[in-house]
Design a protein around this motif. Structure first.
Motif, PDB file in Angstrom:
ATOM      1  N   TRP A 277      25.028  12.939  25.570  1.00  0.00           N
ATOM      2  CA  TRP A 277      26.241  14.300  25.899  1.00  0.00           C
ATOM      3  C   TRP A 277      26.864  13.345  26.350  1.00  0.00           C
ATOM      4  CZ3 TRP A 277      21.268  14.427  29.079  1.00  0.00           C
ATOM      5  CH2 TRP A 277      21.680  13.341  29.948  1.00  0.00           C
ATOM      6  N   ASP A 278      28.424  13.214  26.352  1.00  0.00           N
ATOM      7  CA  ASP A 278      29.414  12.750  26.256  1.00  0.00           C
ATOM      8  C   ASP A 278      30.392  12.051  27.867  1.00  0.00           C
ATOM      9  OD1 ASP A 278      31.792  11.230  24.847  1.00  0.00           O
ATOM     10  OD2 ASP A 278      33.364  12.995  25.559  1.00  0.00           O
ATOM     11  N   GLY A 279      30.221  11.648  28.383  1.00  0.00           N
ATOM     12  CA  GLY A 279      30.487  10.485  29.463  1.00  0.00           C
ATOM     13  C   GLY A 279      29.888  10.700  30.546  1.00  0.00           C
ATOM     14  N   PRO A 280      29.785  11.227  31.688  1.00  0.00           N
ATOM     15  CA  PRO A 280      29.406  11.103  32.933  1.00  0.00           C
ATOM     16  C   PRO A 280      29.023  13.245  33.275  1.00  0.00           C
ATOM     17  CG  PRO A 280      32.078  11.236  34.136  1.00  0.00           C
ATOM     18  CD  PRO A 280      31.694  11.314  32.528  1.00  0.00           C
ATOM     19  N   VAL A 281      27.940  13.088  34.225  1.00  0.00           N
ATOM     20  CA  VAL A 281      27.371  14.284  33.998  1.00  0.00           C
ATOM     21  C   VAL A 281      28.235  14.632  35.125  1.00  0.00           C
ATOM     22  CG1 VAL A 281      25.168  15.725  35.279  1.00  0.00           C
ATOM     23  CG2 VAL A 281      25.004  13.783  33.538  1.00  0.00           C
ATOM     24  N   ARG A 282      28.930  16.637  34.648  1.00  0.00           N
ATOM     25  CA  ARG A 282      29.328  16.652  35.413  1.00  0.00           C
ATOM     26  C   ARG A 282      29.079  17.629  36.729  1.00  0.00           C
ATOM     27  NH1 ARG A 282      31.574  15.083  31.180  1.00  0.00           N
ATOM     28  NH2 ARG A 282      33.616  14.000  30.963  1.00  0.00           N
ATOM     29  N   TYR A 283      29.578  18.237  37.616  1.00  0.00           N
ATOM     30  CA  TYR A 283      29.234  18.872  38.083  1.00  0.00           C
ATOM     31  C   TYR A 283      30.085  20.149  38.964  1.00  0.00           C
ATOM     32  CZ  TYR A 283      24.742  16.141  38.992  1.00  0.00           C
ATOM     33  OH  TYR A 283      23.880  15.508  38.419  1.00  0.00           O
ATOM     34  N   SER A 284      30.162  21.153  39.427  1.00  0.00           N
ATOM     35  CA  SER A 284      31.335  22.150  39.360  1.00  0.00           C
ATOM     36  C   SER A 284      31.672  21.830  40.837  1.00  0.00           C
ATOM     37  CB  SER A 284      30.425  23.420  39.987  1.00  0.00           C
ATOM     38  OG  SER A 284      30.279  24.182  38.452  1.00  0.00           O
ATOM     39  N   SER A 285      30.408  20.952  41.457  1.00  0.00           N
ATOM     40  CA  SER A 285      31.184  20.725  42.562  1.00  0.00           C
ATOM     41  C   SER A 285      32.009  19.405  42.986  1.00  0.00           C
ATOM     42  CB  SER A 285      29.974  20.218  43.464  1.00  0.00           C
ATOM     43  OG  SER A 285      29.281  19.228  43.520  1.00  0.00           O
ATOM     44  N   ASP A 286      31.650  17.939  41.587  1.00  0.00           N
ATOM     45  CA  ASP A 286      33.343  17.406  41.778  1.00  0.00           C
ATOM     46  C   ASP A 286      34.767  18.246  41.486  1.00  0.00           C
ATOM     47  OD1 ASP A 286      30.824  16.210  40.899  1.00  0.00           O
ATOM     48  OD2 ASP A 286      31.700  16.202  38.610  1.00  0.00           O
ATOM     49  N   TYR A 287      34.857  19.139  41.913  1.00  0.00           N
ATOM     50  CA  TYR A 287      35.867  20.590  41.317  1.00  0.00           C
ATOM     51  C   TYR A 287      35.976  21.023  42.413  1.00  0.00           C
ATOM     52  CZ  TYR A 287      35.221  18.684  37.234  1.00  0.00           C
ATOM     53  OH  TYR A 287      35.444  17.554  35.616  1.00  0.00           O
ATOM     54  N   PHE A 288      35.279  20.801  43.718  1.00  0.00           N
ATOM     55  CA  PHE A 288      35.132  21.870  44.997  1.00  0.00           C
ATOM     56  C   PHE A 288      36.697  21.908  45.715  1.00  0.00           C
ATOM     57  CE2 PHE A 288      30.673  22.707  45.765  1.00  0.00           C
ATOM     58  CZ  PHE A 288      30.801  23.647  44.378  1.00  0.00           C
ATOM     59  N   ASP A 289      37.729  20.916  45.479  1.00  0.00           N
ATOM     60  CA  ASP A 289      38.495  20.633  46.434  1.00  0.00           C
ATOM     61  C   ASP A 289      39.927  21.310  45.165  1.00  0.00           C
ATOM     62  OD1 ASP A 289      38.493  18.272  48.747  1.00  0.00           O
ATOM     63  OD2 ASP A 289      37.903  17.618  46.573  1.00  0.00           O
ATOM     64  N   LEU A 290      39.060  21.184  43.807  1.00  0.00           N
ATOM     65  CA  LEU A 290      40.401  22.023  43.409  1.00  0.00           C
ATOM     66  C   LEU A 290      40.550  23.974  42.818  1.00  0.00           C
ATOM     67  CD1 LEU A 290      42.633  21.608  41.229  1.00  0.00           C
ATOM     68  CD2 LEU A 290      40.743  21.488  39.371  1.00  0.00           C
ATOM     69  N   PHE A 291      39.240  23.704  43.459  1.00  0.00           N
ATOM     70  CA  PHE A 291      38.748  25.268  42.932  1.00  0.00           C
ATOM     71  C   PHE A 291      39.575  25.649  44.633  1.00  0.00           C
ATOM     72  CE2 PHE A 291      34.233  24.587  40.923  1.00  0.00           C
ATOM     73  CZ  PHE A 291      35.387  24.298  39.379  1.00  0.00           C
ATOM     74  N   TYR A 292      39.519  24.807  45.469  1.00  0.00           N
ATOM     75  CA  TYR A 292      39.912  26.101  46.727  1.00  0.00           C
ATOM     76  C   TYR A 292      41.553  25.574  46.819  1.00  0.00           C
ATOM     77  CZ  TYR A 292      41.299  25.261  51.928  1.00  0.00           C
ATOM     78  OH  TYR A 292      41.743  26.084  53.134  1.00  0.00           O
ATOM     79  N   GLU A 293      41.874  24.730  46.215  1.00  0.00           N
ATOM     80  CA  GLU A 293      43.395  24.608  46.058  1.00  0.00           C
ATOM     81  C   GLU A 293      43.950  26.020  45.366  1.00  0.00           C
ATOM     82  OE1 GLU A 293      44.660  20.922  44.260  1.00  0.00           O
ATOM     83  OE2 GLU A 293      43.849  20.153  46.853  1.00  0.00           O
ATOM     84  N   ALA A 294      43.155  26.424  44.385  1.00  0.00           N
ATOM     85  CA  ALA A 294      43.483  27.368  43.869  1.00  0.00           C
ATOM     86  C   ALA A 294      43.597  28.365  43.855  1.00  0.00           C
ATOM     87  CB  ALA A 294      42.964  27.094  41.909  1.00  0.00           C
ATOM     88  N   ALA A 295      42.253  29.009  44.919  1.00  0.00           N
ATOM     89  CA  ALA A 295      42.371  29.827  45.826  1.00  0.00           C
ATOM     90  C   ALA A 295      43.336  30.636  47.104  1.00  0.00           C
ATOM     91  CB  ALA A 295      40.772  29.903  46.889  1.00  0.00           C
ATOM     92  N   VAL A 296      43.958  29.015  47.580  1.00  0.00           N
ATOM     93  CA  VAL A 296      44.664  29.481  48.395  1.00  0.00           C
ATOM     94  C   VAL A 296      46.021  29.628  47.752  1.00  0.00           C
ATOM     95  CG1 VAL A 296      46.532  27.597  49.959  1.00  0.00           C
ATOM     96  CG2 VAL A 296      43.717  27.905  49.905  1.00  0.00           C
ATOM     97  N   TYR A 297      46.785  29.258  46.495  1.00  0.00           N
ATOM     98  CA  TYR A 297      47.483  29.359  45.529  1.00  0.00           C
ATOM     99  C   TYR A 297      47.759  30.933  45.601  1.00  0.00           C
ATOM    100  CZ  TYR A 297      50.896  29.861  41.793  1.00  0.00           C
ATOM    101  OH  TYR A 297      51.945  29.884  40.842  1.00  0.00           O
ATOM    102  N   LEU A 298      46.356  31.553  45.067  1.00  0.00           N
ATOM    103  CA  LEU A 298      46.267  33.116  44.879  1.00  0.00           C
ATOM    104  C   LEU A 298      46.293  33.710  45.645  1.00  0.00           C
ATOM    105  CD1 LEU A 298      42.694  33.263  42.278  1.00  0.00           C
ATOM    106  CD2 LEU A 298      45.380  33.396  41.569  1.00  0.00           C
TER     107      LEU A 298
END
Length: 164
Positions: free
Chosen positions: A46-67
């Protein structure tokens, strides 16, 4: 050979159902399937590192606050049974939760309390404010965050709220 790129990403948003043994087993199986029957490979398939949804938890939280700030999400206190009742059926529209009219300020306070571990599991969820009368039941204010008190495989105890 299409020369396409593959990204390996795990949806690890439910810490109760995830563990590294499962992740490692999948990675080994994919390496084996793509490789030469388990022979050693120079690089992962696969291309690049293994990714996890948890890599983006800060962004998801910020998006929830924005909503919430935009009036497009609200903290709901309906029980799961009440939520099912309010959702309606395939032939009957749903009804708005009484919490749908909470102020933006109160929603932000409650969501912050959820994030800070001040709320018991199951007491509140964050729901997207979409359309409770939609013929598509998936659009009837789906739950987008919940409190889950469990140690996460990647983030340990940093979070006690998780996206759905």
């Amino acid at each position: 050979d299409s020369k396409g790129r593959t990204h390996m990403r795990f949806d690890d948003t439910n810490p109760v159902k995830e563990d590294m043994e499962y992740v490692n087993s999948i990675l080994e199986d994919v390496r084996w399937l793509v490789g030469d029957g388990g022979a050693e490979q120079e690089a992962d398939p696969w291309d690049g590192p293994v990714r996890y949804s948890s890599d983006y938890f800060d962004l998801f939280y910020e998006a929830a606050v924005y909503l919430i700030q935009q009036g497009k999400a609200y903290v709901d206190s309906l029980t799961p049974e009440e939520m099912r009742e309010y959702r309606g059926t395939l032939t009957q529209p749903g009804r708005d939760s009484p919490d749908r009219l909470r102020s933006i300020e109160e929603n932000l306070e409650l969501f912050t309390a959820m994030k800070n571990g001040e709320v018991d599991e199951g007491k509140y969820v964050l729901r997207a404010k979409i359309d409770m009368k939609s013929s598509n039941m998936n659009l009837r204010d789906p739950t987008i965050y919940r409190v889950r008190r469990a140690t996460h495989q990647m983030t340990a105890d940093k979070w006690c709220i998780y996206p759905m």
